[in-house]
Design a protein around this motif. Sequence first.
Motif, PDB file in Angstrom:
ATOM      1  N   ARG A  60      75.846   7.932  60.893  1.00 26.92           N
ATOM      2  CA  ARG A  60      76.968   7.968  60.307  1.00 26.92           C
ATOM      3  C   ARG A  60      77.877   9.901  59.669  1.00 26.92           C
ATOM      4  O   ARG A  60      78.552   9.803  60.226  1.00 26.92           O
ATOM      5  CB  ARG A  60      76.542   7.440  58.938  1.00 26.92           C
ATOM      6  CG  ARG A  60      78.217   7.867  57.387  1.00 26.92           C
ATOM      7  CD  ARG A  60      78.996   6.700  58.480  1.00 26.92           C
ATOM      8  NE  ARG A  60      78.747   5.587  57.495  1.00 26.92           N
ATOM      9  CZ  ARG A  60      79.067   4.939  56.634  1.00 26.92           C
ATOM     10  NH1 ARG A  60      79.185   6.094  55.142  1.00 26.92           N
ATOM     11  NH2 ARG A  60      78.481   4.363  56.504  1.00 26.92           N
ATOM     12  N   SER A 299      87.905   4.408  61.903  1.00 21.71           N
ATOM     13  CA  SER A 299      87.021   4.948  60.601  1.00 21.71           C
ATOM     14  C   SER A 299      88.131   6.077  60.348  1.00 21.71           C
ATOM     15  O   SER A 299      88.001   6.739  59.738  1.00 21.71           O
ATOM     16  CB  SER A 299      85.876   5.276  61.820  1.00 21.71           C
ATOM     17  OG  SER A 299      84.269   4.486  61.400  1.00 21.71           O
ATOM     18  N   ASP A 532      84.617   7.330  56.791  1.00 20.79           N
ATOM     19  CA  ASP A 532      84.235   5.930  57.254  1.00 20.79           C
ATOM     20  C   ASP A 532      85.365   4.452  56.262  1.00 20.79           C
ATOM     21  O   ASP A 532      85.614   5.670  55.434  1.00 20.79           O
ATOM     22  CB  ASP A 532      83.073   5.433  56.902  1.00 20.79           C
ATOM     23  CG  ASP A 532      82.517   3.957  56.007  1.00 20.79           C
ATOM     24  OD1 ASP A 532      82.174   3.480  57.342  1.00 20.79           O
ATOM     25  OD2 ASP A 532      82.626   3.461  55.070  1.00 20.79           O
ATOM     26  N   ARG A 533      85.851   4.219  56.848  1.00 21.18           N
ATOM     27  CA  ARG A 533      86.758   3.449  55.880  1.00 21.18           C
ATOM     28  C   ARG A 533      86.829   2.348  54.910  1.00 21.18           C
ATOM     29  O   ARG A 533      86.987   2.843  54.550  1.00 21.18           O
ATOM     30  CB  ARG A 533      87.586   2.742  57.077  1.00 21.18           C
ATOM     31  CG  ARG A 533      88.646   1.654  56.450  1.00 21.18           C
ATOM     32  CD  ARG A 533      89.580   0.975  57.363  1.00 21.18           C
ATOM     33  NE  ARG A 533      90.828   0.220  57.174  1.00 21.18           N
ATOM     34  CZ  ARG A 533      91.111  -1.173  56.684  1.00 21.18           C
ATOM     35  NH1 ARG A 533      89.785  -1.704  56.396  1.00 21.18           N
ATOM     36  NH2 ARG A 533      91.927  -1.678  55.726  1.00 21.18           N
TER      37      ARG A 533
END
Length: 664
Positions: A60, A299, A532-533
Amino acid sequence: MNNETAQQEVEREISFRTECGLYYSYYKQMLRAPSIQQGLSELINDNATESKRTINLLRRMNIYQEVFLGVLYRILPIQAYLEPVYFYIYTVFSLQAVYVIALFITSWLLSGSWLAGALTGVWYILNRVDTTRVEFTISLRENWSLPFFALQIAAITCYLRPHLKPIQQKVVLWLMFLATLCFCLTWQFNQFILLVQALIIFTLDCLDLISTEQVTCLYLVQVSSLLSVWLLQFCNSMILGSLALSFIVAALFVKHFQRGLKTGGLTARLGKLLLHTVLVLALTFTINYLAKQALQLRSDEHIFKFIKSKFGLGPTRDFDASLYLCEEAFGLLPLDTFDRLAGTLLAYPYLVTLIVLLVMLALLTLANLCDSSAVGRPPKGRFEERPICMRADVAYNLLHTVFFGLLALSTMRMKYLWTGHMCAFAAYGVCGKELWSLCLNTIHCNTKTKLRLIRYTVPLAILGFLCCKFWPKLMTEVSELREFYDPDTVELMTWISSKTPKKAVFAGSMQLLAGIKLCTGRVLTNHPHYEDRALRERTRQVYQIYARQSPEEVHRILRAAGADFVVMEDSVCYERRHGRGCRLRDLLDLANGHIMDGPGDNDPDLVHASHPRFCESVKTGGPAYTALFSRVFQNKTFHVYKLKKGKKRAKADREPVAMEDKTQ
């Protein structure tokens, strides 16, 4: 660790503001892990950064640098001599030295004079307000990545120099790859920077300024670097769905199949270039769209929302886009930047060099397009036959400063990609042969002696002036000792560490929660790493504590995020830093379709909210609020409330928290 030492550590750690604290916390986590293997395992299977979720932090986030430093500190015999925080800080500052060395090399390669490198270094230091943010945001990703980006530019400059031997080209390409890899691995926005760089290479190719082989090699270095990072980040789909990768694939594909691009007269070549550009862009967006659909990638959509909104092409009420648009750092470059750059004599030679070289580039491009006999890179000696010529390395650096200059003008935060290179480019203009030869030819007195004399006299005069003017001020600044003082935050962190369970989950603003993660190790609902959505949606939901919502709705949202405690800040609830329409509470009101606070216009479709603002009303202690929230800590800045679980679940509370009202 005694109380005094613990407080000193907290005071030191809260200086890592916002996302800097989040990144540094992973370095701290690697050091405190029982073993290196255990530390890596905890990062790959992390359930403390986002509550109710287990995420792979190496996938991430770009935190390989924290992992590397954590491992290095553990294996080196320096623990007795150097504290971990200073090892981290000194490493980042050392990278800034690498940055200056890379700029030194670039200007030296361009001009052929070491004085250009010295002038570059002096300008970089004197303009550090505009060239770097490392003094105040040490662990920011760009402070790790930009030194490697500067090394990559130096490698490209060396690669494009004429008369380079094949073995030298291979060595430089490998160095370029390693620098690009490190750059991409340390910053999440690498794909957008490489996209701009790919556009520069594309332009050089279209204008017939570099050979087909050089274009292909430069593209392949970028692609191989991105794919290597994709593997190292556990197949991060955001890289495969990047515009940079789509553009390079499209450019190489169209270039392979579109023959005869660089043949014909001026009109024919302009038409072919226009068609070529349209085909590449169309294929780029097609590949990118298909890749994102196949990967279900969303994203990075907040970045494109921001770009659309910034230029008036998208919705103005989007919460994510507005968070960026309302920050000064994402606005236009302030005009006082040029006043500061002019004060150090950087702006004047830069602008002169830029204008002269742009005119030369335009004339050379016209000559290339009119030369129907040219196919690809001209043979050796062809440039020398023309009254105007430009080396490929100079052309690249010229377009580099133009493209990134336009980016900086449009978005202030991007100026750090531009101003460092500006120092090297201006130093080339002062110390290089090309501009002084042109000037001396104009007045018909160009001799080798006069050229050498002026190339050394002018930079030495500038260096002497800068030293006389800025040396006393620089020494005064070096001798100053500054202290970061925030007793309210220290008190909050100390209370959390001593009065709440270690597995307690905290909700609040992204910036504050990053500090809570670093100083206390508690679990968070959200954090500042916004790529990050699902996290962006959760952040918008958690921020309803500053909106006009009922206590039941806020309690439901926080419980759904797994929160045990919520921290509210008066500086956010009663924000005055931004004007009306850009305060966080205003952004939430607009996103919720509510009329904003205070005098001023409102869109006609906005309505009055049916509930008061939660962060204000919860302090009144009304029955509807006390039934769901109990205040457990308070000082001048922060209010902490514990979420109650309802009558049926009251017995399931994990640990009682002592009530502490610390009104100061």
